[in-house]
Motif scaffolding. Structure first.
Motif, PDB file in Angstrom:
ATOM      1  N   UNK A  51     -61.589   4.371   4.414  1.00  0.00           N
ATOM      2  CA  UNK A  51     -61.322   3.262   5.330  1.00  0.00           C
ATOM      3  C   UNK A  51     -61.739   1.931   4.713  1.00  0.00           C
ATOM      4  N   UNK A  52     -61.089   0.861   5.163  1.00  0.00           N
ATOM      5  CA  UNK A  52     -61.381  -0.486   4.663  1.00  0.00           C
ATOM      6  C   UNK A  52     -62.114  -1.261   5.749  1.00  0.00           C
ATOM      7  N   UNK A  53     -63.229  -1.871   5.377  1.00  0.00           N
ATOM      8  CA  UNK A  53     -63.974  -2.724   6.291  1.00  0.00           C
ATOM      9  C   UNK A  53     -63.884  -4.161   5.779  1.00  0.00           C
ATOM     10  N   UNK A  54     -63.455  -5.080   6.641  1.00  0.00           N
ATOM     11  CA  UNK A  54     -63.280  -6.476   6.267  1.00  0.00           C
ATOM     12  C   UNK A  54     -64.378  -7.306   6.918  1.00  0.00           C
ATOM     13  N   UNK A  55     -65.086  -8.093   6.108  1.00  0.00           N
ATOM     14  CA  UNK A  55     -66.256  -8.825   6.580  1.00  0.00           C
ATOM     15  C   UNK A  55     -65.947 -10.321   6.646  1.00  0.00           C
ATOM     16  N   UNK A  56     -66.012 -10.922   7.840  1.00  0.00           N
ATOM     17  CA  UNK A  56     -65.724 -12.360   7.986  1.00  0.00           C
ATOM     18  C   UNK A  56     -66.741 -13.227   7.258  1.00  0.00           C
ATOM     19  N   UNK A 121     -65.247 -15.096   1.823  1.00  0.00           N
ATOM     20  CA  UNK A 121     -66.180 -16.211   1.768  1.00  0.00           C
ATOM     21  C   UNK A 121     -67.622 -15.684   1.811  1.00  0.00           C
ATOM     22  N   UNK A 122     -68.436 -16.144   2.774  1.00  0.00           N
ATOM     23  CA  UNK A 122     -69.809 -15.653   2.856  1.00  0.00           C
ATOM     24  C   UNK A 122     -69.858 -14.154   3.102  1.00  0.00           C
ATOM     25  N   UNK A 123     -68.756 -13.588   3.614  1.00  0.00           N
ATOM     26  CA  UNK A 123     -68.699 -12.143   3.810  1.00  0.00           C
ATOM     27  C   UNK A 123     -68.825 -11.377   2.506  1.00  0.00           C
ATOM     28  N   UNK A 124     -68.420 -11.999   1.393  1.00  0.00           N
ATOM     29  CA  UNK A 124     -68.601 -11.367   0.092  1.00  0.00           C
ATOM     30  C   UNK A 124     -70.063 -11.295  -0.299  1.00  0.00           C
ATOM     31  N   UNK A 125     -70.831 -12.321   0.054  1.00  0.00           N
ATOM     32  CA  UNK A 125     -72.277 -12.304  -0.190  1.00  0.00           C
ATOM     33  C   UNK A 125     -72.921 -11.245   0.693  1.00  0.00           C
ATOM     34  N   UNK A 145     -63.357 -12.335  -1.572  1.00  0.00           N
ATOM     35  CA  UNK A 145     -62.324 -13.375  -1.533  1.00  0.00           C
ATOM     36  C   UNK A 145     -62.976 -14.747  -1.405  1.00  0.00           C
ATOM     37  N   UNK A 146     -62.892 -15.547  -2.442  1.00  0.00           N
ATOM     38  CA  UNK A 146     -63.420 -16.903  -2.381  1.00  0.00           C
ATOM     39  C   UNK A 146     -64.871 -16.940  -1.939  1.00  0.00           C
ATOM     40  N   UNK A 147     -65.702 -16.091  -2.506  1.00  0.00           N
ATOM     41  CA  UNK A 147     -67.099 -15.987  -2.075  1.00  0.00           C
ATOM     42  C   UNK A 147     -68.027 -16.847  -2.927  1.00  0.00           C
ATOM     43  N   UNK A 148     -68.931 -17.582  -2.298  1.00  0.00           N
ATOM     44  CA  UNK A 148     -69.853 -18.460  -3.034  1.00  0.00           C
ATOM     45  C   UNK A 148     -71.035 -17.675  -3.601  1.00  0.00           C
TER      46      UNK A 148
END
Length: 268
Positions: A51-56, A121-125, A145-148
């Motif tokens: 399963x894929x979990x997407x983090x805002x 974005x921050x979800x990558x952190x 995706x575009x994470x700082x």
């Protein structure tokens, strides 16, 4: 002190001291060696996507990510957007704990051995914090995706000029934050999953844009696939090209080094 002892007593004292030193070294070794040789998570099988979990990101909005989740569902993936506590501007470590609970629930619900995680974005952190705290053993692939990953000067400005309007997550995303310094001090991509970082060269929210570079990951800019793309930070989850890139990177097997030859196919 030893000079006043008889030769026999001197040998006895030296022998006792030597034994004590050996014993001390053995104790120190017993404490340190396990830390130095602690096992790392075994590589997670890349053959069976779960399963894929997407983090805002910061603020917790799920709108753009729901569009990406729908695109993943359309190609047969089990995709869920994780709901963040509050407004998504609190401690990112607490957000990582919420992600951990969502992962456990997804694995229990589906019976899968691992998950794929997409952090926007921050979800990558947040995804990285979760992985560093043991989640790496549960993830097949982590895509950001575009994470700082190394902070953003936008957060620096907020923390300096309007600190009362820069809550905890904002403070944690400054270029000099303790959280990011600690997260980046060791291996930026812990063993277990494979890692991909997708970002846009014209990002005006994550500044500089190459803060999204992640050591040890497959780093792909949107413009390296379609040179004329002007996708902005906020458009990353809903842009058809980026969605195509994410779907390709979440396929079974190893991550794919996408390039100009894939532009037309992924944009359609």
């Amino acid at each position: 002190m030893l000079a006043g002892l008889s030769p026999a007593r001197r040998r006895l004292v030296l022998g006792v001291l030597a034994a004590a030193v050996v014993g001390l070294l053995a104790v120190v070794g017993a404490v340190l060696v396990p830390r130095l040789t602690a096992p790392t998570p075994a590589p997670v099988s890349q053959a069976e996507p779960g399963p894929v979990l997407l983090v805002p990101g910061y603020g917790g909005s799920t709108t753009g990510l729901q569009s990406l989740a729908d695109a993943l569902t359309a190609v047969g993936r089990d995709a869920t957007v994780v709901s963040l506590p509050g407004d998504g501007t609190g401690d990112l470590r607490e957000t990582a704990a919420v992600l951990g609970d969502a992962v456990d629930a997804a694995l229990a619900r589906t019976g899968a051995d691992s998950v794929d995680v997409v952090g926007y974005s921050a979800g990558g952190v947040t995804a990285r914090l979760w992985a560093a705290d043991g989640g790496a053993a549960q993830a097949r692939r982590i895509v950001t995706l575009g994470s700082p990953h190394h902070g953003t000067t936008i957060a620096d400005l907020g923390a300096t000029l309007a600190p009362d309007q820069c809550p905890e997550a904002c403070q944690q995303l400054t270029t000099s934050s303790d959280l990011l310094r600690q997260l980046n001090a060791g291996d930026e991509t812990p063993a277990g999953p494979t890692w991909v970082s997708i970002w846009t060269e014209v990002d005006q929210t994550v500044t500089p844009p190459d803060s999204a570079d992640l050591e040890g990951a497959l780093d792909i800019t949107v413009q390296s696939v379609c040179a004329d793309s002007t996708v902005a930070h906020g458009q990353l989850p809903s842009d058809p090209l980026v969605q195509g890139m994410v779907i390709a990177e979440l396929a079974a097997g190893q991550p794919v080094d996408l390039g100009p030859a894939d532009c037309a196919r992924l944009s359609s």
